[in-house]
Design an enzyme around this catalytic site. Sequence first.
Site, PDB file in Angstrom:
ATOM      1  CE1 TYR A   1      66.751   3.078  17.179  1.00  0.00           C
ATOM      2  CE2 TYR A   1      65.195   5.007  17.871  1.00  0.00           C
ATOM      3  CZ  TYR A   1      65.226   3.578  17.330  1.00  0.00           C
ATOM      4  OH  TYR A   1      64.202   2.914  16.925  1.00  0.00           O
TER       5      TYR A   1
ATOM      6  CE  LYS B   1      65.841   3.104  13.797  1.00  0.00           C
ATOM      7  NZ  LYS B   1      65.849   1.980  12.791  1.00  0.00           N
TER       8      LYS B   1
HETATM    9  N1  LIG Z   1      60.043  -1.589  19.360  1.00  0.00           N
HETATM   10  C1  LIG Z   1      59.842  -0.363  19.201  1.00  0.00           C
HETATM   11  O1  LIG Z   1      59.150   0.481  20.055  1.00  0.00           O
HETATM   12  C2  LIG Z   1      60.206   0.333  17.995  1.00  0.00           C
HETATM   13  C3  LIG Z   1      59.798   1.592  17.571  1.00  0.00           C
HETATM   14  C4  LIG Z   1      60.143   2.425  16.393  1.00  0.00           C
HETATM   15  C5  LIG Z   1      61.064   1.898  15.546  1.00  0.00           C
HETATM   16  N2  LIG Z   1      61.494   0.590  15.787  1.00  0.00           N
HETATM   17  C6  LIG Z   1      62.374  -0.059  14.950  1.00  0.00           C
HETATM   18  O2  LIG Z   1      62.064  -1.230  14.552  1.00  0.00           O
HETATM   19  C7  LIG Z   1      63.146  -2.230  14.234  1.00  0.00           C
HETATM   20  C8  LIG Z   1      63.163  -3.404  15.103  1.00  0.00           C
HETATM   21  O3  LIG Z   1      62.948  -3.133  16.457  1.00  0.00           O
HETATM   22  P1  LIG Z   1      62.453  -4.479  17.627  1.00  0.00           P
HETATM   23  O4  LIG Z   1      61.756  -3.370  18.622  1.00  0.00           O
HETATM   24  O5  LIG Z   1      61.729  -5.464  16.982  1.00  0.00           O
HETATM   25  O6  LIG Z   1      63.792  -4.713  17.954  1.00  0.00           O
HETATM   26  P2  LIG Z   1      64.381  -6.283  18.525  1.00  0.00           P
HETATM   27  O7  LIG Z   1      65.679  -5.723  19.626  1.00  0.00           O
HETATM   28  O8  LIG Z   1      63.202  -7.238  19.098  1.00  0.00           O
HETATM   29  O9  LIG Z   1      64.941  -6.994  17.477  1.00  0.00           O
HETATM   30  C9  LIG Z   1      66.287  -6.656  16.844  1.00  0.00           C
HETATM   31  C10 LIG Z   1      66.852  -7.474  15.960  1.00  0.00           C
HETATM   32  O10 LIG Z   1      68.037  -7.060  15.353  1.00  0.00           O
HETATM   33  C11 LIG Z   1      68.955  -7.935  15.587  1.00  0.00           C
HETATM   34  N3  LIG Z   1      70.426  -7.338  15.420  1.00  0.00           N
HETATM   35  C12 LIG Z   1      70.841  -6.218  16.148  1.00  0.00           C
HETATM   36  N4  LIG Z   1      71.923  -6.016  15.847  1.00  0.00           N
HETATM   37  C13 LIG Z   1      72.393  -6.692  14.627  1.00  0.00           C
HETATM   38  C14 LIG Z   1      73.347  -6.686  13.857  1.00  0.00           C
HETATM   39  N5  LIG Z   1      74.425  -5.788  13.920  1.00  0.00           N
HETATM   40  N6  LIG Z   1      73.283  -7.292  12.616  1.00  0.00           N
HETATM   41  C15 LIG Z   1      72.234  -8.379  12.568  1.00  0.00           C
HETATM   42  N7  LIG Z   1      71.185  -8.107  13.230  1.00  0.00           N
HETATM   43  C16 LIG Z   1      71.210  -7.680  14.466  1.00  0.00           C
HETATM   44  C17 LIG Z   1      68.981  -8.424  16.966  1.00  0.00           C
HETATM   45  O11 LIG Z   1      69.447  -9.809  17.001  1.00  0.00           O
HETATM   46  C18 LIG Z   1      67.413  -8.873  16.919  1.00  0.00           C
HETATM   47  O12 LIG Z   1      66.869 -10.056  16.323  1.00  0.00           O
HETATM   48  C19 LIG Z   1      64.276  -1.380  14.649  1.00  0.00           C
HETATM   49  O13 LIG Z   1      64.873  -0.830  13.542  1.00  0.00           O
HETATM   50  C20 LIG Z   1      63.900  -0.312  15.696  1.00  0.00           C
HETATM   51  O14 LIG Z   1      64.643   0.808  15.482  1.00  0.00           O
HETATM   52  C21 LIG Z   1      61.131  -0.269  17.006  1.00  0.00           C
END
Ligand SMILES: NC(=O)c1ccc[n+]([C@@H]2O[C@H](COP(=O)([O-])OP(=O)(O)OC[C@H]3O[C@@H](n4cnc5c(N)ncnc54)[C@H](O)[C@@H]3O)[C@@H](O)[C@H]2O)c1
Length: 263
Positions: A153, A157
């Site tokens: 991951y 990123k």
């Molecule tokens: N939450 C955190 O702490 C955090 C920290 C750093 C970065 N991020 C980044 O933020 C972004 C969103 O994370 P989040 O925490 O909101 O996640 P989340 O799990 O709440 O939401 C992710 C969404 O992506 C969708 N998804 C997954 N695989 C998919 C695919 N193949 N095609 C289309 N849709 C797909 C899921 O159905 C879901 O609706 C990500 O890129 C993650 O790496 C999150």
Amino acid sequence: MQLANRTAIITGAGSGIGRAIACRFAAEGAHVVVADINDAAGMETVAAIEDEGGTARFVHTDVTDSVAIEAMVSQTVDIYSSIDILVNNAYFCDGGDILTVDEALWNRNISGCLSSAFLCCKAVLPHMIDQEKGAIVNIASVNGLLGLGEEGYSAAKAGVISLTQNIAVRYGEHGVRANSICPGTIQTPAWTAVREKDPNVFDRLAKWYPLKRVGKPEEIAAAALFLASDQASFVTGTNLIVDGGLTAGLKRMGEELVGAGNS
Ligand SMILES: NC(=O)c1ccc[n+]([C@@H]2O[C@H](COP(=O)([O-])OP(=O)(O)OC[C@H]3O[C@@H](n4cnc5c(N)ncnc54)[C@H](O)[C@@H]3O)[C@@H](O)[C@H]2O)c1
């Protein structure tokens, strides 16, 4: 309204950060395409936007599938005639260190985070170049900046940050801006499984943050809005760290390494 009549594709907008971005962009007047693999979640986002008087469409999309991405982009152009904003937010994250992750899992991390962003940019860029304008916002992570584990991951990123810079440099002359965001820990459903095992995980992590708390999805949406809007008309190729100060000094780690008050 900062995004009046702009069309914005947001991947992974069925949950968490993607949903917050979709709702914020719609509140700012954008026509939002909710591109998610989870139909029920995607339609919930659309309903939430419509309840507030906004405009949104759900388009079932697996961002690891180039054919599905091309279809989603064509559908967007058919409905709204243009694509002004792309937010690459959907992701896949699983697995630990290099010795325990097998090749298939490694590839799923790269495909779900990095190749997906590449494929969506590749599908959308010709439209933005034709229009001579467009804004791409790629959601990376602090994991792309530091050695914080989850190697597949994290490497993906870091790749997202590089992909963003290269798009900014190559297509700037066509009016396309590309920027990334590195969130720190954000309270989203992505953490549900971890919280079931460790209900205090956010309190534990908060100690590492100078602001003494983890973030909210709306705080990433605010950063995405800035980068997608005309407010950022001279901002391209940048990586905006939105992490409550985590990476600014890793103060607590510094205290442990060199002693409190000495750094
Ligand atoms: N939450 C955190 O702490 C955090 C920290 C750093 C970065 N991020 C980044 O933020 C972004 C969103 O994370 P989040 O925490 O909101 O996640 P989340 O799990 O709440 O939401 C992710 C969404 O992506 C969708 N998804 C997954 N695989 C998919 C695919 N193949 N095609 C289309 N849709 C797909 C899921 O159905 C879901 O609706 C990500 O890129 C993650 O790496 C999150």
